[in-house]
Design an enzyme around this catalytic site. Structure first.
Site, PDB file in Angstrom:
ATOM      1  N   ASP A   1      -9.096  -4.203   3.178  1.00  0.00           N
ATOM      2  CA  ASP A   1      -7.445  -4.874   3.275  1.00  0.00           C
ATOM      3  C   ASP A   1      -7.620  -5.479   4.418  1.00  0.00           C
ATOM      4  O   ASP A   1      -6.878  -7.298   3.598  1.00  0.00           O
ATOM      5  CB  ASP A   1      -6.600  -3.988   3.067  1.00  0.00           C
ATOM      6  CG  ASP A   1      -4.824  -5.024   3.002  1.00  0.00           C
ATOM      7  OD1 ASP A   1      -4.802  -4.862   1.787  1.00  0.00           O
ATOM      8  OD2 ASP A   1      -4.289  -4.548   4.047  1.00  0.00           O
TER       9      ASP A   1
ATOM     10  N   SER B   1       1.089  -0.983   0.030  1.00  0.00           N
ATOM     11  CA  SER B   1      -0.325   0.026  -0.036  1.00  0.00           C
ATOM     12  C   SER B   1       0.934   1.772  -0.152  1.00  0.00           C
ATOM     13  O   SER B   1       0.170   2.270  -0.023  1.00  0.00           O
ATOM     14  CB  SER B   1      -0.545  -0.208   1.422  1.00  0.00           C
ATOM     15  OG  SER B   1      -1.944  -1.226   1.153  1.00  0.00           O
TER      16      SER B   1
END
Ligand SMILES: [Zn+2]
Length: 585
Positions: free
Chosen positions: A360, A135
């Site tokens: 996530d 990320s």
């Protein structure tokens, strides 16, 4: 065809950039002027793939996409980036089926708020060093227009990871920073810690995503002058800091040992003794700090010029657990609405990033229910933004940083519960029209949603047939498998706590490397089409937001047509922004 076909056609590209328009004063219909072109060198790996090359190639792709869509004249006042962390295309598809089921309507054709947007594209997410990304590097690409390495936040690919000294001079200017120095309001909202990778990439710069609080930094990093993300957020050097910041991560802002207001078991983590919340409230006497939902709700947002919300010691709760939170937490939609109400008071417009950060986490945990539930809450936040902004002046971009391994498979009949076992129809095979439980080669039922890897592995025990196989292999016919998978006969796979099966046993399920989606609406949104490198998102946003573009030009990034093509230097940004703040505007 070369990887970047426009690279071989600089003259054509120059015309396209010219059509995009040089500055806000040029009417969109103006004839293309004679122009210089962006020289994008052919890729010479690895030397050619410099941070500056990434910036220029991103600018060129954005300008090309914009010209192809005749979107050059479209100009946004406000920009909102919605980032569904790990929100893969299968996750979106499964979430819209669940949302439809909950609404009591057809799930397969149901559309989440952002699935109704007029424009979409695919985003290629690899990082400069990783095929399947994390990320940090991906959000840096979206926020700065430059791809970088995994683990890096707002820093180019050049230094080594955790090389604090080497990262100096390699910081990348973010869209939020440009907005702040351009006099726009700025905001970052998330369900994770506000210091986690995605939000940190809007305001922070470090060659290590895990340096969220000073206790996490190595002595070498501290000695070399690196500062944790919590301190970077509060010390944000321009415009008095972000206008709005909301999320979790409260104890990272509190001195070590200080009592958390919500939980007796939580205490502050800062070893430097700084009380960042106290510092923020004293430097912003008219700003409002809140740490629970009731306090946020009680605010008169029309009289709130600045807002800091830290709702949990660490990440905020999953939406599924939110109602049980001790002190009460706002939903992502409520935080989004509150943020917009504060930000929209600035006549120069605003830049806002909203992250659905726990999609996530649920996927890493191999739990489809929470991932879909979080995605629906994220879509609700997008809907709230649509209802509180003017579509004629607000560019809204919804995307993900990377994919995951969740699959949506098996021939379930239309209307089968998305979290259920696969139930097919016999007439698909020429029989009568009856629904029938699908069976694997061992005769067992299986679910529509599953994972390629993660904690949901059910084999490697007395049950599992062992050993690798060679292709071709047809289990059940030539190579009978009698055992292996669990008997799901009496298992309620729609239970929120059911963990889907995974093929490869891993403690944590991993990200996926394939493309994610971009959905867009508002001025400039038409430039989102085709398949784009992830860093192009930044360039579409700045090329279509005159204030952001003018700010980059002021930093010396623009070509003769006023298109930002050269990477800007962060120290230069900081100096210019500080000078401007000192002088009357
Ligand atoms: Zn992740």
């Amino acid at each position: 065809m070369s990887r970047f076909p426009f690279a071989a056609r600089p003259l054509l590209l120059g015309a396209m950039l010219s059509a995009l328009g040089a500055c806000a004063s040029q009417p969109p219909s103006a004839a293309p002027a004679a122009t210089s072109s962006i020289a994008v060198p052919a890729i010479q790996r690895p030397q050619g793939e410099t941070p500056s090359w990434w910036f220029r190639s991103g600018a060129a792709q954005a300008a090309l996409a914009s010209a192809q869509a005749n979107a050059g004249g479209q100009r946004a006042k406000n920009v909102i980036v919605f980032l569904g962390d790990g929100m893969s295309i299968p996750t979106i598809a499964a979430a819209h089926v669940l949302a439809g089921e909950r609404a009591g309507v057809d799930g397969e054709s149901y559309r989440l708020s952002f699935e109704k947007f007029p424009f979409s594209a695919l985003s290629r997410t690899y990082e400069t060093d990783q095929q399947t990304p994390d990320s940090a590097g991906t959000m840096t690409a979206i926020m700065s227009g430059v791809k970088t390495r995994a683990g890096f936040i707002g820093v180019s690919q050049l230094p080594k990871r955790q090389d604090c000294a080497g990262s100096r001079g390699q910081q990348l200017v973010s869209a939020l920073e440009l907005a702040a120095s351009a006099g726009m309001a700025t905001g970052a909202v998330t369900t994770t810690r506000i210091t986690h990778a995605t939000p940190a990439a809007t305001y922070g710069h470090l060659p290590e995503r895990n340096w969220e609080v000073d206790a996490d930094l190595s002595e070498a990093a501290k000695t070399a002058g690196c500062k944790d993300f919590a301190a970077q957020l509060i010390d944000f050097p321009v415009a008095g800091g972000l206008t709005v910041a909301m999320g979790g991560g409260r104890t990272e802002f509190m001195p070590a040992g200080a009592d958390d207001p919500e939980y007796a078991t939580s205490v502050g983590q800062r070893l430097d003794g700084r009380d960042l919340i106290g510092e923020w409230t004293s430097s912003h006497p008219d700003g409002k700090y809140v740490w629970n939902a009731a306090q946020l709700k009680a605010l008169d947002l029309t009289k709130t010029p600045r807002l800091l919300g830290l709702f949990e010691p660490s990440h905020m709760n999953y939406e599924h657990e939110r109602a049980h939170d001790k002190a009460g937490e706002p939903s992502l939609a409520e935080m989004t609405t509150s943020a917009i109400e504060v930000l929209k008071r600035n006549p120069n417009g605003f830049f806002l990033m909203v992250e659905g950060g726990r999609i996530d986490h649920a996927l890493h945990a191999g739990n489809a229910y929470r991932a879909l539930d979080e995605t629906i809450a994220f879509a609700d936040a997008v809907q709230a933004a649509l209802e509180h902004t003017d579509p004629a002046e607000t560019l809204i971009v919804v995307t993900a940083d990377h994919s995951h391994t969740m699959t949506f498979a098996g021939y379930a009949h239309r209307g089968n519960p998305i979290l259920g076992k696969v139930i097919g129809k016999t007439d698909s095979y020429g029989g009568g029209s009856m629904t029938v439980m699908a069976r694997d080669a061992t005769g067992q039922a299986y679910t529509t949603l599953g994972f390629a890897n993660g904690p949901g592995y059910t084999g490697a025990s007395d049950w599992q047939a062992e050993g690798s196989k060679r292709f071709p292999h047809n289990p059940g016919e030539y190579s009978p498998i009698r055992k292996g998978r669990p008997d799901l006969g009496d298992v309620d796979t729609t239970d929120p706590d059911y963990m889907q099966e995974a093929t490869v046993p891993l403690k944590q399920e991993t990200h996926g490397g394939e493309d994610v989606a971009i959905f867009a609406t508002g001025p400039g949104a038409a430039a989102f089409h085709g398949e784009l490198e992830q860093n192009v998102i930044f360039h579409v946003m700045v090329q279509h937001t005159p204030r952001l573009r003018a700010e980059l030009c002021r930093l010396g990034s623009c070509n003769a047509d006023g298109v930002p093509v050269e990477q800007s230097n962060w120290q230069h940004w900081l100096k210019l922004a500080s000078d401007a703040a000192a002088a009357p505007r």
